[in-house]
Enzyme design. Structure first.
Site: not given
Ligand code: PLP
Length: 410
Positions: A228, A264, A200
């Protein structure tokens, strides 16, 4: 005799907060007063209400405020009420959970899937549930915090599970680790290799075909957290595996287990999932502590997420729109003289170096009506502070032009 009992927590916490503030690292929450979209209304930490362009959400396909996604949630609320009032195995499994899990499996190209209240929860469940004594988990050095914590938790819950780290995206180093594991007489069980699909902070992607080859050579299983990448990577937005052609019917091999988020690109509500062979999802239903002891995903959220994934599969042109926006933005930002990290994703980091500089630039951009967050040490290494611009299919070229105009004024 003292008249009050000392409270160490209070004193040390006040000190921590003071130190963060003095070092310019204190996070002030900014409050959004509208739906998440390309244009949002927000209240600044100073209490002003402003309309700004949003370039820092994970709303990659603009589905967070899609009328059908909103309507599906409202319908779910009317039909099933506010919550499950139960964990899944007692009386918390509702029809929309089954529908959503079937949709996710179809979307990911896996035999099955199982949902959680977050991807954090899904990943935190995976290793402590899957691993047994004599197993080893090998993890990329830049993996997401939920993977790191899942592995840490595993070694507490299951004694005798080994763990190792390989240098970020360094397959040679991973092979060294795998060979060490094979040479260790105490590692008699399963070897697991785990990686983010998209990292990220840089927006770089894991070499999944290379990882698959090594996993095959050493009989290891490959686990990918692709949070992502959903709605972003691959021709139809399935994820990093689709980008590499690692889909059923292809000849590039498959990922063994995925975790992913519904918070996301896939509607942006909340929720996470595990996707893969049924034996894995069944084991989680039988043995996963967060699934046995914590509530199910709210039904309304499941309904919205299900609709969001249906829209991604129905309208792959949204993924292409995002890709076009990314290409346009990268070209314009580069032409404006900024150093922007190469990335095939929707994450466009501009390296500015100094943390205070990144925070200052972010502040100035907000005054200019553009919301972009600056990341500095300790979230990224010292000297590599950055503005992280995130693109969405909801942005228009005029939005992107306004972003670039604001950047030019810095
Ligand atoms: C954003 C993200 C998470 C967290 O996701 P949530 O559903 O908000 O807990 C977990 N792993 C990765 C790689 C992320 O980018």
């Amino acid at each position: 005799m003292p008249t009050t009992i000392a409270q160490p927590f209070d004193a040390r916490t006040d000190e921590t907060l003071r130190t963060l503030d003095a070092g310019g690292q204190y996070k002030h929450l900014q409050t959004i007063l509208s739906p998440m979209d390309a244009e949002i209304r927000m209240r600044t930490p100073e209490g002003k209400e402003v309309d700004v362009l949003c370039f820092c959400s994970n709303n990659y396909l603009g589905l967070a405020n899609h009328p059908e996604v909103v309507e599906a949630g409202i319908e779910g609320l009317r039909k099933y009420g506010a919550g499950t009032a139960s964990v899944r195995f007692i009386c918390g499994t509702f029809e929309p959970h089954e529908q959503l899990e079937a949709t996710i499996a179809r979307y990911m190209g896996t035999e099955s899937s199982y949902t959680f209240v977050s991807c954090w929860n899904a990943t935190e469940t995976l290793f402590p549930t899957f691993c047994e004594a004599g197993d080893m988990v090998i993890s990329d050095a830049l993996n997401h915090a939920c993977i790191i914590d899942s592995i840490r938790l595993t070694s507490v819950i299951k004694k005798g599970v080994f763990k190792g780290v390989y240098k970020h995206s360094d397959l040679e180093h991973l092979e060294t680790r795998l060979q060490e594991a094979r040479d260790n007489a105490d590692i008699t069980g399963q070897i697991w290799v785990v990686t983010d699909g998209v990292f990220s902070m840089e927006g770089d992607i894991a070499d999944l075909p290379g990882l698959r080859k090594l996993c095959d050579k050493y009989d290891a299983k490959l686990v990918v957290d692709d949070s992502h990448a959903h709605g972003v990577m691959g021709k139809t937005g399935r994820g990093t595996h689709e980008h590499y052609g690692m889909v059923p019917g292809g000849d590039a091999g498959l990922v063994d287990y995925f975790t992913g988020t519904l918070g996301k690109g896939l509607g942006g509500g909340a929720g996470g999932f595990l996707a893969g062979p049924k034996r894995g999802t069944e084991l989680v239903i039988q043995r996963g502590r967060p699934t046995l002891f914590s509530n199910a995903l709210p039904v309304t959220v499941a309904c919205s997420a299900n609709k969001a994934i249906e829209i991604v599969m129905r309208e792959p042109e949204r993924v292409q729109q995002l890709r076009d926006n990314v290409a346009y933005a990268r070209e314009r930002i580069g032409a404006a003289g900024f150093e922007i990290l190469e990335s095939p994703t929707a994450i466009c980091p501009i390296i500015v170096g100094d943390t205070a500089k990144a925070i200052g630039m972010s502040k100035r951009l907000l005054e200019l009506g553009v919301f972009v967050i600056g990341f500095g040490y300790p979230v990224v290494p010292e000297g590599t502070a950055r503005l992280r611009i995130q693109m969405s299919a909801a942005h228009t070229t005029s939005h992107i032009d306004r972003l670039v105009d604001a950047l030019k004024k810095l």
